[in-house]
Scaffold this motif. Structure first.
Motif, short mmCIF file in Angstrom:
data_model
loop_
_atom_site.label_atom_id
_atom_site.label_comp_id
_atom_site.label_asym_id
_atom_site.label_seq_id
_atom_site.Cartn_x
_atom_site.Cartn_y
_atom_site.Cartn_z
N GLY A 179 -2.16 7.55 -0.99
CA GLY A 179 -3.23 7.78 -1.95
C GLY A 179 -4.03 6.55 -2.30
O GLY A 179 -4.97 6.63 -3.09
N GLU A 180 -3.69 5.39 -1.69
CA GLU A 180 -4.35 4.14 -2.03
C GLU A 180 -5.21 3.61 -0.89
O GLU A 180 -4.91 3.82 0.29
CB GLU A 180 -3.32 3.08 -2.41
N GLU A 233 -12.12 9.38 0.83
CA GLU A 233 -11.57 9.85 -0.44
C GLU A 233 -10.76 11.12 -0.25
O GLU A 233 -9.66 11.27 -0.81
CB GLU A 233 -12.70 10.08 -1.44
N ASN A 262 -13.13 7.27 -5.92
CA ASN A 262 -12.31 7.68 -7.07
C ASN A 262 -10.83 7.77 -6.72
O ASN A 262 -10.18 8.80 -6.88
CB ASN A 262 -12.81 9.03 -7.60
N VAL A 263 -10.30 6.67 -6.16
CA VAL A 263 -8.89 6.56 -5.85
C VAL A 263 -8.45 5.14 -6.17
O VAL A 263 -9.28 4.24 -6.33
CB VAL A 263 -8.62 6.86 -4.34
N PRO A 264 -7.13 4.90 -6.29
CA PRO A 264 -6.67 3.53 -6.54
C PRO A 264 -7.05 2.60 -5.38
O PRO A 264 -6.87 2.95 -4.22
CB PRO A 264 -5.15 3.69 -6.65
N VAL A 265 -7.58 1.43 -5.72
CA VAL A 265 -7.99 0.45 -4.73
C VAL A 265 -7.19 -0.83 -4.92
O VAL A 265 -7.13 -1.38 -6.02
CB VAL A 265 -9.50 0.14 -4.84
N VAL A 266 -6.54 -1.28 -3.83
CA VAL A 266 -5.83 -2.56 -3.81
C VAL A 266 -6.73 -3.53 -3.08
O VAL A 266 -7.10 -3.31 -1.92
CB VAL A 266 -4.48 -2.42 -3.08
N ARG A 267 -7.12 -4.61 -3.73
CA ARG A 267 -8.06 -5.57 -3.15
C ARG A 267 -7.34 -6.81 -2.64
O ARG A 267 -6.48 -7.36 -3.34
CB ARG A 267 -9.13 -5.96 -4.18
N LEU A 322 0.84 -1.19 0.00
CA LEU A 322 0.00 0.00 0.00
C LEU A 322 0.87 1.24 0.00
O LEU A 322 1.83 1.35 0.78
CB LEU A 322 -0.90 0.00 1.24
N ASN A 323 0.53 2.19 -0.87
CA ASN A 323 1.26 3.44 -0.99
C ASN A 323 0.34 4.63 -0.74
O ASN A 323 -0.88 4.48 -0.75
CB ASN A 323 1.89 3.53 -2.38
#
Length: 203
Positions: free
Chosen positions: A30-31, A175, A195-200, A27-28
């Motif tokens: 903004g994510e 957000e 509306n942001v990058p999502v790591v699932r 995870l970075n």
């Protein structure tokens, strides 16, 4: 590129059940790290392991590429957690609770009155927490997150006890936090739109 928060080869056993094995994530800023799975699949346990409240059978959680267990105090100072239980003091009112929390972690340059207005809890300031509804207490816990000047939010089922308006507000606040460069680990049953990058991570 080194991830800000990561987990490598994570294995956790509770009782006779292996909740997850060989799990990894990165995870970075903004994510959003979204933990998905049925009830009992290990979402809360993984979040507790990230926070250092559960010991893993195998694997390591890293913060800035350094194991969290070697920098526990620094890591805990960089996060705020919204759990199933709010962790607030029932005999204290909203303001007293948030002032107590302010002594535990860095606080941003955020106006308490503005936060209470945003969360529609301003009129509840002087009431003891135990007299508030579950949804109102949840909003006070959200205020605690907004006031903390930390990069990492841990949110375990953040929509619990909130109506549709409250759920929408949670996503708006999350957000905004991510667009400012923050990070969030969230366990949720509901589908989310953000509306942001999502790591699932499926569990």
């Amino acid at each position: 590129m080194t991830a800000k928060l990561s987990g490598k080869d994570l294995t956790l056993i509770r009782g006779e059940s292996c909740l997850f094995k060989g799990l990894g994530f990165a995870l970075n800023p903004g994510e959003l790290l979204l933990l998905e799975g049925r009830n009992g699949s290990g979402k809360t346990s993984l979040m507790r392991a990230i926070a250092g409240m559960l010991s893993l059978e195998k694997g390591e959680i890293y913060w800035n590429d350094i194991p969290v267990n070697r920098q526990r105090q620094e890591f805990h100072g960089a996060l705020v957690w919204l759990a199933h239980r709010t962790g607030l003091k029932g005999d204290l009112n909203l303001v007293e609770n948030l002032r107590f929390e302010a002594s535990l972690r860095p606080q941003g340059n955020v106006d308490l009155a503005a936060v209470c207005d945003r969360l529609a809890i301003a009129r509840l300031k002087r009431l003891p927490l135990r007299s508030l509804s579950a949804g109102q207490q949840r909003r006070v816990a959200l205020a605690r997150m907004l006031l903390a000047d930390v990069p990492l939010w841990l949110m375990d089922e953040p929509f619990t006890n909130l109506d549709r308006e409250g759920r929408k507000l949670v996503m708006e606040l999350t957000e905004e936090h991510l667009l400012k460069g923050g990070m969030c680990v969230m366990a949720a049953h509901q589908d989310i739109e953000i509306n942001v990058p999502v790591v699932r991570v499926g569990l």
